[in-house]
Design a protein around this motif. Sequence first.
Motif, PDB file in Angstrom:
ATOM      1  N   SER A  16      15.422  -6.487   2.464  1.00 12.19           N
ATOM      2  CA  SER A  16      14.192  -6.445   3.277  1.00 12.19           C
ATOM      3  C   SER A  16      13.826  -4.989   3.546  1.00 12.19           C
ATOM      4  CB  SER A  16      14.399  -7.182   4.595  1.00 12.19           C
ATOM      5  OG  SER A  16      14.636  -8.552   4.342  1.00 12.19           O
ATOM      6  N   GLN A  17      12.568  -4.644   3.280  1.00 12.06           N
ATOM      7  CA  GLN A  17      12.121  -3.258   3.412  1.00 12.06           C
ATOM      8  C   GLN A  17      10.748  -3.206   4.093  1.00 12.06           C
ATOM      9  OE1 GLN A  17      13.860  -0.408   2.326  1.00 12.06           O
ATOM     10  NE2 GLN A  17      15.582  -1.805   1.869  1.00 12.06           N
ATOM     11  N   ARG A  18      10.400  -2.026   4.629  1.00  6.88           N
ATOM     12  CA  ARG A  18       9.038  -1.780   5.142  1.00  6.88           C
ATOM     13  C   ARG A  18       8.309  -0.948   4.101  1.00  6.88           C
ATOM     14  NH1 ARG A  18       6.470  -0.595  10.947  1.00  6.88           N
ATOM     15  NH2 ARG A  18       6.721  -2.839  10.877  1.00  6.88           N
ATOM     16  N   PHE A  19       7.242  -1.524   3.560  1.00  6.33           N
ATOM     17  CA  PHE A  19       6.460  -0.861   2.518  1.00  6.33           C
ATOM     18  C   PHE A  19       5.185  -0.270   3.101  1.00  6.33           C
ATOM     19  CE2 PHE A  19       8.988  -4.063   0.387  1.00  6.33           C
ATOM     20  CZ  PHE A  19       9.467  -3.383  -0.726  1.00  6.33           C
ATOM     21  N   GLU A  20       4.847   0.929   2.629  1.00  2.00           N
ATOM     22  CA  GLU A  20       3.588   1.545   3.022  1.00  2.00           C
ATOM     23  C   GLU A  20       2.606   1.394   1.869  1.00  2.00           C
ATOM     24  OE1 GLU A  20       1.514   5.834   4.085  1.00  2.00           O
ATOM     25  OE2 GLU A  20       3.681   5.737   3.811  1.00  2.00           O
ATOM     26  N   ASP A  21       1.537   0.656   2.112  1.00  2.00           N
ATOM     27  CA  ASP A  21       0.477   0.490   1.115  1.00  2.00           C
ATOM     28  C   ASP A  21      -0.720   1.334   1.500  1.00  2.00           C
ATOM     29  OD1 ASP A  21       1.539  -1.034  -0.811  1.00  2.00           O
ATOM     30  OD2 ASP A  21       0.692  -2.940  -0.138  1.00  2.00           O
ATOM     31  N   LEU A  22      -1.309   1.985   0.509  1.00  2.00           N
ATOM     32  CA  LEU A  22      -2.546   2.726   0.740  1.00  2.00           C
ATOM     33  C   LEU A  22      -3.700   1.890   0.206  1.00  2.00           C
ATOM     34  CD1 LEU A  22      -1.257   6.267  -0.270  1.00  2.00           C
ATOM     35  CD2 LEU A  22      -1.758   5.465   2.038  1.00  2.00           C
ATOM     36  N   ILE A  47      14.620   2.689  -1.176  1.00  2.00           N
ATOM     37  CA  ILE A  47      14.336   1.515  -2.001  1.00  2.00           C
ATOM     38  C   ILE A  47      12.844   1.174  -2.010  1.00  2.00           C
ATOM     39  CG2 ILE A  47      14.767  -0.964  -2.271  1.00  2.00           C
ATOM     40  CD1 ILE A  47      17.546  -0.431  -0.973  1.00  2.00           C
ATOM     41  N   ALA A  48      12.236   1.163  -0.826  1.00  2.00           N
ATOM     42  CA  ALA A  48      10.819   0.799  -0.734  1.00  2.00           C
ATOM     43  C   ALA A  48       9.961   1.765  -1.554  1.00  2.00           C
ATOM     44  CB  ALA A  48      10.371   0.797   0.719  1.00  2.00           C
ATOM     45  N   GLN A  49      10.256   3.058  -1.408  1.00  2.00           N
ATOM     46  CA  GLN A  49       9.499   4.074  -2.147  1.00  2.00           C
ATOM     47  C   GLN A  49       9.709   3.911  -3.652  1.00  2.00           C
ATOM     48  OE1 GLN A  49      10.483   8.095  -1.054  1.00  2.00           O
ATOM     49  NE2 GLN A  49       9.097   8.999  -2.548  1.00  2.00           N
ATOM     50  N   LEU A  50      10.963   3.671  -4.044  1.00  2.00           N
ATOM     51  CA  LEU A  50      11.276   3.506  -5.469  1.00  2.00           C
ATOM     52  C   LEU A  50      10.500   2.337  -6.072  1.00  2.00           C
ATOM     53  CD1 LEU A  50      13.119   4.276  -7.938  1.00  2.00           C
ATOM     54  CD2 LEU A  50      14.759   2.613  -7.053  1.00  2.00           C
ATOM     55  N   LEU A  56     -15.088   6.149  -1.104  1.00  2.00           N
ATOM     56  CA  LEU A  56     -13.851   5.375  -1.228  1.00  2.00           C
ATOM     57  C   LEU A  56     -12.671   6.247  -0.803  1.00  2.00           C
ATOM     58  CD1 LEU A  56     -14.397   3.519  -4.625  1.00  2.00           C
ATOM     59  CD2 LEU A  56     -14.440   2.535  -2.331  1.00  2.00           C
ATOM     60  N   VAL A  57     -11.887   5.771   0.160  1.00  3.12           N
ATOM     61  CA  VAL A  57     -10.732   6.526   0.645  1.00  3.12           C
ATOM     62  C   VAL A  57      -9.529   5.578   0.728  1.00  3.12           C
ATOM     63  CG1 VAL A  57     -12.053   8.243   1.946  1.00  3.12           C
ATOM     64  CG2 VAL A  57     -11.402   6.069   3.046  1.00  3.12           C
ATOM     65  N   LEU A  58      -8.325   6.172   0.837  1.00  2.00           N
ATOM     66  CA  LEU A  58      -7.094   5.400   0.949  1.00  2.00           C
ATOM     67  C   LEU A  58      -6.609   5.408   2.395  1.00  2.00           C
ATOM     68  CD1 LEU A  58      -5.295   6.802  -2.222  1.00  2.00           C
ATOM     69  CD2 LEU A  58      -6.193   4.496  -1.959  1.00  2.00           C
ATOM     70  N   GLU A  59      -6.398   4.215   2.948  1.00  5.06           N
ATOM     71  CA  GLU A  59      -5.894   4.109   4.314  1.00  5.06           C
ATOM     72  C   GLU A  59      -4.535   3.402   4.298  1.00  5.06           C
ATOM     73  OE1 GLU A  59      -8.501   2.292   7.069  1.00  5.06           O
ATOM     74  OE2 GLU A  59     -10.100   3.788   6.809  1.00  5.06           O
ATOM     75  N   PRO A  60      -3.546   3.948   5.071  1.00  7.23           N
ATOM     76  CA  PRO A  60      -2.206   3.343   5.055  1.00  7.23           C
ATOM     77  C   PRO A  60      -2.150   2.000   5.777  1.00  7.23           C
ATOM     78  CG  PRO A  60      -2.307   5.137   6.649  1.00  7.23           C
ATOM     79  CD  PRO A  60      -3.630   5.121   5.941  1.00  7.23           C
ATOM     80  N   GLU A  61      -1.334   1.091   5.252  1.00  5.49           N
ATOM     81  CA  GLU A  61      -1.090  -0.206   5.897  1.00  5.49           C
ATOM     82  C   GLU A  61       0.373  -0.567   5.624  1.00  5.49           C
ATOM     83  OE1 GLU A  61      -4.053  -3.500   5.839  1.00  5.49           O
ATOM     84  OE2 GLU A  61      -2.471  -4.549   4.751  1.00  5.49           O
TER      85      GLU A  61
END
Length: 661
Positions: free
Chosen positions: A491-497, A601-604, A507-512
Motif C-alpha cells: 500500500s502506497q500514497r501516490f502523487e498524481d499530477l 516504491i510509489a515514485q518508481l 493547461l496546467v498540472l495540479e497535484p492530487e
Amino acid sequence: MISKTTIDQVYETARLEEVIGDFVQLKKSGSNFKGLSPFTDERSPSFMVSPVKQIWKDFSSGKGGNVVAFLMEHEHFTYPEAIKYLAKKYNIEVEETEQSSEQKEQANERESMYLVSEYAQKYFSEILWDTELGKAIGLSYFKERGFTDETIKKFSLGYCLDNWGSFTNAAIEKGYQLKYLEATGLTIVKEDASNAANTKMFDRFKARVMFPIQSLSGRVLGFGGRILTNDKKAAKYLNSPESDIYHKSKVLYGIYHAKQAIAKEDNCYLVEGYTDVIQFHQRGIENVVASSGTALTPEQIRLVNRLTKNITVLFDGDAAGLRASLRGIDLILEQGMNVKVCSFPEGEDPDSFAKNNSLEDVQLFLKENSKDFIQFKASLLMKQAANDPIKRAETVRDIVNSIAKIPDRIQKEIYIQECAQIMNISEAVLFNTLAQIGKKDEADANKKLKEERKDQAFNVVKNETTITKVDVQYELERKIIEILLLYGNSSQRFEDLLLKENDKGELVLEPEFLDAKVYEKIFLDLQEDEIELSNENFKSIYKKLIQELNENENFTINSFIAPLEQDMVSEISSILMEEEKYILHDWGRKDIYPKAKDKGIAQLASETILTLRCFLVKRRINTLQSETTDIEKDNREILEEIMNYIQLNKLLNQKLNRVLS
C-alpha cells in the motif's frame, strides 16, 4: 499423477537454500547466498540464491527458476520426479493417482533409462536379502568384509545371480524394454544377422556383488560389479559402460551419501575404491568419495569444488601407485583447490585401516599424517632422488611444475617459499624456474593460437561492428512485471499530477494524492490509457499477476510461480534476480552504496508508467509524421493531431521533471 495438495505442501515446506546447498557450497552474501555455478566451469561465483524470493539465478549460463526448476536443470528430473525428491527430503507423504499407459509411454528415453537402473538396484538388493543363493554368496561376502546390515542397506548393495539371464528375464517380465536394458549396459544383446529369432541376451553382471553408483541427488546412474570367483579371464571389477545417464569421468562414488558431510566438514577425503568409501562411512567418517577405479578427471574435481575447496587424497601403503596418483594432485591444483595428502602404513589401505581401528584412532591418524602436497611430494621424490644431483634437480623442477598449476599468485609465492626451505635451495632460483615455466606455457599457447589462425587464413572474414539497440518498450514492460512481483501488494500514497485548465484557459498540472496498492495503481493507469503489454511473455505474466494479487491478499512469489510452466518460472527468476548480480561485485567494499529500490516504491511505479506513456506517445508522433510526406495530400488533420501529441508529451515530461530540447 501427484495430487495438488502434495505439490502445494512441497512448495510450502521446501527451502531453496537447503536443497541447493546439497549440491553447491553456498556462502552468505547480504540477504542472499552465492556460490560457484553448477552448470559451467568457473572460479568466481556467479550463482545467486534468494531465500526471501525462493528463486535462484546462474548468471554464467543464464539459467534460473525455483526449487523444482533447479532439480530439473541439474539432475535432469521430470517435474513429478523433482516433486517426489523434495517430498522424500522433507518427509512429506505423496498422494498419487495411478498413471495411465499413455502417460507412461510419454516418459522420455533418459527417464526410461533411470527407471530401468532403479529397478535393477531394487532387484539386486532383493536377490541379496531374499534368496538363498543371494544370502549364501553375496551377503556372506559383504559380511566377511565387515559390513553391517545397516551399511549394506544404506549403500543399496546387491547380488546378481550366477545365471546368464535371470535379471534380464525378470526385467522384461516387469514390462521394461530390452532397448533400455541394453542402453544402460545391464544386458548384453548379441544378434544373429541370419536369424533374428536367435538373438541372445546376457546379464552383464552375472555372478557379481553389486555397488550402485548414484548421482548427487541419489539417482542410480550405473553399477560396479565385483566377481567373487578366481576366474583369471574375468575382470575383478566391472563397471557399467558409458551411456546417456552414466559418464564415469563425471561421477564420484559415494557423493550422494557424502555431500552434506563434505559441506559441513569443509573437506573431502578422496579414496580409490568402493569398499574404502563404505568402510569409512561405517566407521563414522562420511565426507569421503571414490574415483571408482578411474584416473581422476577435472569434472570429478569440480563436483567436489561445489561443496568445498579442500581435498585430502588418501593413498594406499603401496608405493607403486603413488607416483601415478600425483598427476591427480596437479589436476586438483589447477582447479584452485587446497590439497593435502595422507599415506597409510605399508600393507594398509583406507578399507583395512578403518576396519581395524577405532573412529578416534582413524581421525587422529588422518590429522597427524595429512601433509601439505609440497611436503608430501618433496619427501616422496627426494627418497627416489637420494644423493643423485641430477635426479634432485628433476625433483625440484617437478615440484615447481605442480606449483605452476596453481591459479592464485599469492598461494604460488607461499608454496615457493615452502619448497625452498624443504629442498634447501634459494627462492630466487625457484622463482626463475617458475617464470621459465610460465613463459613456456605462454609460448605454447601462442603457438597453438597461431596454428589456429593459420588454418583460418584462407577464410575471408568480414568484421562488422554491431551496436545492439536498447528495446525501450521491452525494458519498461519488464520493469512493470518486476514492480508487481516485488511490491504489488504494497500500500502506497501516490502523487498524481492532473491536467486542468487554469483561469487564463491554459493547461496546467495540479497535484492530487491517492492511497492504493501498487498493483491497483498500475492496472488503473494502463487501463485508462488503453495500454496493453506488447511482449507475449510479459502479457501472460501480467494477466496472471493482476488476477493473483486481486484474489490473494497473502500473495507470495513462491506460491505464485509454483503452478507456472518452467519457461515462465525461468523468465520471472531472470527479472527478479537481474539486479542481484551486482551484489557479486561487492560494491560495499568500494564504499559504494546504491539506494534500495523499496525506499521509493510509489515514485518508481509512477515514473515507470509515465515513461512508458512518453515512449508510446513519441512513437505515435513518429508514425504520424511519416504520413505527412505526401505534399499533395491535405495533412492539416494529421498535423493538428501531431501538435496535440507534442503538447501531451511535453506535459508528461513535466511530470517526470524532464527538460525537452
